[in-house]
Design an enzyme around this catalytic site. Structure first.
Site, PDB file in Angstrom:
ATOM      1  N   ASP A  17      45.750  89.075  -1.028  1.00 57.38           N
ATOM      2  CA  ASP A  17      45.774  89.433   0.402  1.00 57.38           C
ATOM      3  C   ASP A  17      46.215  90.891   0.573  1.00 57.38           C
ATOM      4  O   ASP A  17      46.637  91.546  -0.388  1.00 57.38           O
ATOM      5  CB  ASP A  17      46.722  88.475   1.144  1.00 57.38           C
ATOM      6  CG  ASP A  17      46.363  88.316   2.610  1.00 57.38           C
ATOM      7  OD1 ASP A  17      45.474  89.034   3.110  1.00 57.38           O
ATOM      8  OD2 ASP A  17      46.981  87.461   3.270  1.00 57.38           O
ATOM      9  N   HIS A  40      36.026  84.024   6.727  1.00 58.33           N
ATOM     10  CA  HIS A  40      37.236  84.510   7.408  1.00 58.33           C
ATOM     11  C   HIS A  40      37.213  86.019   7.619  1.00 58.33           C
ATOM     12  O   HIS A  40      37.482  86.501   8.723  1.00 58.33           O
ATOM     13  CB  HIS A  40      38.476  84.100   6.599  1.00 58.33           C
ATOM     14  CG  HIS A  40      39.764  84.616   7.160  1.00 58.33           C
ATOM     15  ND1 HIS A  40      40.176  84.351   8.442  1.00 58.33           N
ATOM     16  CD2 HIS A  40      40.742  85.388   6.606  1.00 58.33           C
ATOM     17  CE1 HIS A  40      41.355  84.937   8.659  1.00 58.33           C
ATOM     18  NE2 HIS A  40      41.717  85.572   7.560  1.00 58.33           N
TER      19      HIS A  40
HETATM   20  C1  HEM Z   1      47.328  81.039   6.891  1.00 58.69           C
HETATM   21  C2  HEM Z   1      46.572  81.870   7.555  1.00 58.69           C
HETATM   22  C3  HEM Z   1      45.755  82.970   6.930  1.00 58.69           C
HETATM   23  C4  HEM Z   1      45.353  83.150   5.633  1.00 58.69           C
HETATM   24  C5  HEM Z   1      45.642  82.250   4.440  1.00 58.69           C
HETATM   25  C6  HEM Z   1      44.607  84.386   5.578  1.00 58.69           C
HETATM   26  C7  HEM Z   1      44.043  84.908   4.417  1.00 58.69           C
HETATM   27  C8  HEM Z   1      43.352  86.098   4.361  1.00 58.69           C
HETATM   28  C9  HEM Z   1      42.804  86.659   3.169  1.00 58.69           C
HETATM   29  C10 HEM Z   1      42.880  86.033   1.772  1.00 58.69           C
HETATM   30  C11 HEM Z   1      42.207  87.828   3.491  1.00 58.69           C
HETATM   31  C12 HEM Z   1      41.470  88.775   2.559  1.00 58.69           C
HETATM   32  C13 HEM Z   1      42.336  89.885   2.063  1.00 58.69           C
HETATM   33  C14 HEM Z   1      42.175  91.174   2.822  1.00 58.69           C
HETATM   34  O1  HEM Z   1      41.081  91.509   3.254  1.00 58.69           O
HETATM   35  O2  HEM Z   1      43.192  91.856   2.983  1.00 58.69           O
HETATM   36  C15 HEM Z   1      42.379  88.015   4.921  1.00 58.69           C
HETATM   37  C16 HEM Z   1      41.913  89.090   5.631  1.00 58.69           C
HETATM   38  C17 HEM Z   1      42.075  89.226   6.998  1.00 58.69           C
HETATM   39  N1  HEM Z   1      42.651  88.337   7.864  1.00 58.69           N
HETATM   40 FE1  HEM Z   1      43.519  86.591   7.368  1.00 58.69          FE
HETATM   41  N2  HEM Z   1      44.539  84.916   6.831  1.00 58.69           N
HETATM   42  C18 HEM Z   1      45.225  84.086   7.687  1.00 58.69           C
HETATM   43  C19 HEM Z   1      45.404  84.258   9.040  1.00 58.69           C
HETATM   44  C20 HEM Z   1      44.851  85.269   9.789  1.00 58.69           C
HETATM   45  C21 HEM Z   1      44.964  85.399  11.229  1.00 58.69           C
HETATM   46  C22 HEM Z   1      45.710  84.438  12.144  1.00 58.69           C
HETATM   47  C23 HEM Z   1      44.286  86.522  11.573  1.00 58.69           C
HETATM   48  C24 HEM Z   1      44.068  87.115  12.937  1.00 58.69           C
HETATM   49  C25 HEM Z   1      43.791  86.407  14.001  1.00 58.69           C
HETATM   50  C26 HEM Z   1      43.771  87.114  10.352  1.00 58.69           C
HETATM   51  C27 HEM Z   1      43.050  88.289  10.279  1.00 58.69           C
HETATM   52  C28 HEM Z   1      42.599  88.870   9.128  1.00 58.69           C
HETATM   53  C29 HEM Z   1      41.962  90.166   9.086  1.00 58.69           C
HETATM   54  C30 HEM Z   1      41.730  91.109  10.254  1.00 58.69           C
HETATM   55  C31 HEM Z   1      41.618  90.386   7.748  1.00 58.69           C
HETATM   56  C32 HEM Z   1      40.912  91.607   7.180  1.00 58.69           C
HETATM   57  C33 HEM Z   1      39.420  91.458   7.305  1.00 58.69           C
HETATM   58  C34 HEM Z   1      38.722  92.713   6.852  1.00 58.69           C
HETATM   59  O3  HEM Z   1      39.034  93.776   7.395  1.00 58.69           O
HETATM   60  O4  HEM Z   1      37.868  92.632   5.970  1.00 58.69           O
HETATM   61  N3  HEM Z   1      44.117  86.316   9.291  1.00 58.69           N
HETATM   62  N4  HEM Z   1      43.078  86.934   5.427  1.00 58.69           N
END
Ligand code: HEM
Ligand SMILES: *[C@@H]1O[C@H](CO)[C@@H](O)[C@H](O)[C@H]1NC(C)=O
Ligand SMILES: *[C@@H]1O[C@H](CO)[C@@H](O)[C@H](O)[C@H]1NC(C)=O
Ligand SMILES: *[C@@H]1O[C@H](CO)[C@@H](O)[C@H](O)[C@H]1NC(C)=O
Ligand SMILES: *[C@@H]1O[C@H](CO)[C@@H](O)[C@H](O)[C@H]1NC(C)=O
Ligand SMILES: *[C@@H]1O[C@H](CO)[C@@H](O)[C@H](O)[C@H]1NC(C)=O
Ligand SMILES: *[C@@H]1O[C@H](CO)[C@@H](O)[C@H](O)[C@H]1NC(C)=O
Ligand SMILES: *[C@@H]1O[C@H](CO)[C@@H](O)[C@H](O)[C@H]1NC(C)=O
Length: 513
Positions: A228, A365
């Site tokens: 992450d 996601h």
């Molecule tokens: C348990 C809850 C969550 C898990 C396990 C999770 C997991 C991840 C993972 C593995 C990544 C990819 C790593 C990265 O690009 O840095 C990611 C990216 C991201 N997540 Fe989550 N996330 C969660 C909750 C959320 C929530 C609640 C939001 C917003 C509403 C969110 C927004 C984002 C955003 C904006 C990215 C970057 C996407 C990009 O720019 O490519 N995440 N998340």
């Protein structure tokens, strides 16, 4: 040999540290560290050095000594405690905030060099009821913050009521949160005890959540196993141009900081709110054994893959990255650990040339949360940026949980993500991402379904029970029209709150007087 008297010794130490750090902060400087309190995984974009940040900030006119340290740093903490409190004696609290707590608050600058880092970094943020408890009635111009998370958890965030919430978040009694970060939990606990002693009974504890990076080679990975903290935006005035990674968004400081360039209400904020940021906190429980079973049970059926490889592929398509972090847009069928470890390449993609789901599902996601180049130019959504600064919490999955495919109900085994997002406008940032994209079954195409990792169907918000089946399309690379019904919530909202993380000068001149 005659020993120095304690007082002579103390004076020598004091003058040494005072001279070494006079440009940062004069009084009560603590012993310094020899190792960084932050993690520095090669996959993530690096932090600027203090010198780089000084030159970037001077050209943008940002005062990094006035901005609390957590806001621009991202997911680089090793241990971090969130201590949620209610203020029971405002006069004492304010007095101690100004006299003793302020000097413990860690600025952005301080975090950028080991020599200036404290043993334990301390940040503080206040809810809207907390600001009122301190007698602050100015309108910060953020209605979502003002109303608090309880009031839009169902309507905007699609939480199925508050039945699964931590009791302390149900209500409006959380006035503030201390964020304490260090490399050991002992350090964190020592600093918490220090703060509680200073505050002398003027706060009561509502809830605490101890976050910690996962052990060993899982450091930096969340509890489903995915690396992450790769994709956080670079910020003008903080990230030097040479350190912006290919594919990384560059945003003006006002998307994160109130009163700075491109803040939507730049000229309408109370002057003291400048250089503060809204902190969204969500305790998101992750049911890792259930997630893993789902992947096994729905492993994608590919001609040359074992069922285990098919399960890994499904997981990668749900997230949009492999567990290593390698983006499936760049390497759709097989993980590429070398690419994953190279921060010059692992974020260098957009979806403008990927108009079908052969490489990345529309529902993945990372595509839901940041539809890079979908629906138009790459800068189509200049205000829809957050800095994610959370940390995993809870222990590793136990053997018993693994064997039974189910998360224990023992509260001490709860695990998940202590989700933190910063932005200058909660509606444009976190709420927009969650409501308009993640939970919107028709984003960005009709029939896409919700984000399979974290989404809840917003169409039925407030009426869906937990684990109401969620229909998602596009996960099967061989058949974009096929759908999968997910009969279980992998992530359970345990509630949270909206906070304002003020500048150090706001604490000094407004919040503590
Ligand atoms: C348990 C809850 C969550 C898990 C396990 C999770 C997991 C991840 C993972 C593995 C990544 C990819 C790593 C990265 O690009 O840095 C990611 C990216 C991201 N997540 Fe989550 N996330 C969660 C909750 C959320 C929530 C609640 C939001 C917003 C509403 C969110 C927004 C984002 C955003 C904006 C990215 C970057 C996407 C990009 O720019 O490519 N995440 N998340
Ligand atoms: C920057 O912020 C610090 C901390 O509040 C303050 O002491 C200093 O005077 C500020 N510098 C400028 C140039 O405003
Ligand atoms: C702490 O509070 C007690 C009782 O309210 C008071 O008597 C005492 O002087 C306070 N101590 C400090 C260090 O402020
Ligand atoms: C920032 O605001 C200026 C003036 O309103 C505008 O021209 C510019 O496009 C904005 N920049 C971004 C990246 O949104
Ligand atoms: C399966 O085949 C595809 C396409 O021929 C190839 O790109 C991929 O690497 C293979 N996967 C494995 C696990 O061998
Ligand atoms: C998806 O798009 C790629 C590249 O544009 C193309 O080669 C491929 O045939 C398309 N796949 C489907 C199923 O339409
Ligand atoms: C756990 O799930 C896997 C995959 O569906 C299955 O093979 C195994 O039998 C399950 N174990 C139990 C105890 O249900
Ligand atoms: C693709 O999935 C749809 C919906 O489940 C199904 O009707 C169709 O037969 C599938 N096509 C192929 C080629 O398997």
């Amino acid at each position: 040999m005659k020993l120095f008297s304690a007082s002579v010794f103390a004076a020598i130490i004091a003058s040494h540290y005072a001279s070494a750090t006079a440009h940062i902060r004069a009084p009560n400087v603590k012993p310094r560290r020899t190792n960084s309190l932050l993690t520095a995984p090669p996959q993530q974009p690096p932090l600027p050095s203090a010198q780089q940040a000084a030159s970037a900030s001077s050209s943008a006119g940002l005062n990094l000594t006035d901005i609390q340290g957590d806001i621009l740093i991202g997911m680089k903490k090793n241990k971090e405690l969130f201590f949620f409190f209610s203020i029971t004696d405002a006069a004492t609290f304010k007095a101690k905030l100004g006299s003793d707590i302020l000097e413990l608050i860690t600025s952005t600058n301080q975090l950028l060099a080991v020599a200036t880092q404290p043993i334990t970094a301390v940040n503080v943020a206040f809810s809207s009821t907390g600001l009122k408890a301190l007698g602050i009635t100015d309108d910060l111009k953020d209605p979502v913050f003002e109303a608090g998370m309880l009031s839009n958890a169902v309507s905007d965030l699609s939480d199925p009521g508050t039945g699964n919430w931590v009791p302390g978040f149900v209500g409006t009694s959380v006035h503030g949160v201390f964020l304490l970060a260090s490399d050991t939990i002992d350090n964190v606990n020592t600093e918490l005890a220090n703060i509680q002693t200073i505050l002398n009974g003027s706060i009561t504890e509502i809830h605490r959540l101890q976050g910690e990076a996962r052990p060993g080679d899982q450091q930096g990975h969340e509890h489903f196993g995915f690396m992450d903290g790769i994709s956080n935006p670079a910020v003008d005035g903080f990230t030097p141009p040479a350190e912006i990674r290919p594919g990384q968004a560059l945003i003006p400081p006002g998307i994160m900081l109130l009163g700075e360039a491109n803040d939507t209400f730049q000229n309408d904020r109370p002057p003291w709110a400048k250089d503060g940021s809204f902190l969204v906190f969500r305790q998101m429980q992750q049911r890792a054994p259930e997630f893993n079973k789902f992947l096994q049970d729905h492993a994608l059926n590919m001609p040359n893959m074992t069922s285990e490889q098919g399960a890994d592929l499904l997981g990668a398509r749900i997230v949009g990255r492999w567990k290593s972090d390698a983006p499936i847009d760049l390497t759709p069928l097989v993980d590429d650990p070398v690419l994953a470890a190279d921060n010059q390449r692992n974020n260098n993609f957009d979806f403008s040339d990927a108009t079908n789901q052969t490489r990345c599902p529309f529902s993945a996601h990372i595509r839901k949360a940041n539809p890079r180049g979908d629906l138009g130019g790459i800068n189509k959504f200049p205000n829809q940026h957050i800095i994610r600064a959370g940390i995993p919490y809870g222990p590793e999955v136990t053997d018993a949980e693994k064997a039974s495919n189910s998360s224990s109900t023992d509260p001490s085994l709860e695990r998940g993500l202590a989700f933190v997002a910063y932005q200058s406008n909660i509606q444009n940032g976190f709420v927009f991402l969650q409501k308009n994209w993640v939970d919107n079954t028709n984003f960005f195409r009709p029939g896409t379904g919700v984000d399979p990792l974290i989404g809840t169907n917003s169409r039925n918000s407030g009426t869906d029970a937990p684990n109401t089946p969620r229909v998602v399309s596009g996960l099967d690379p061989n058949n974009a029209t096929s759908t999968i019904e997910i009969g279980i919530d992998f992530v359970v909202s345990r509630g949270g709150e909206y906070f304002f993380s003020p500048s150090l000068s706001a604490i000094r001149t407004v919040l503590s007087v």
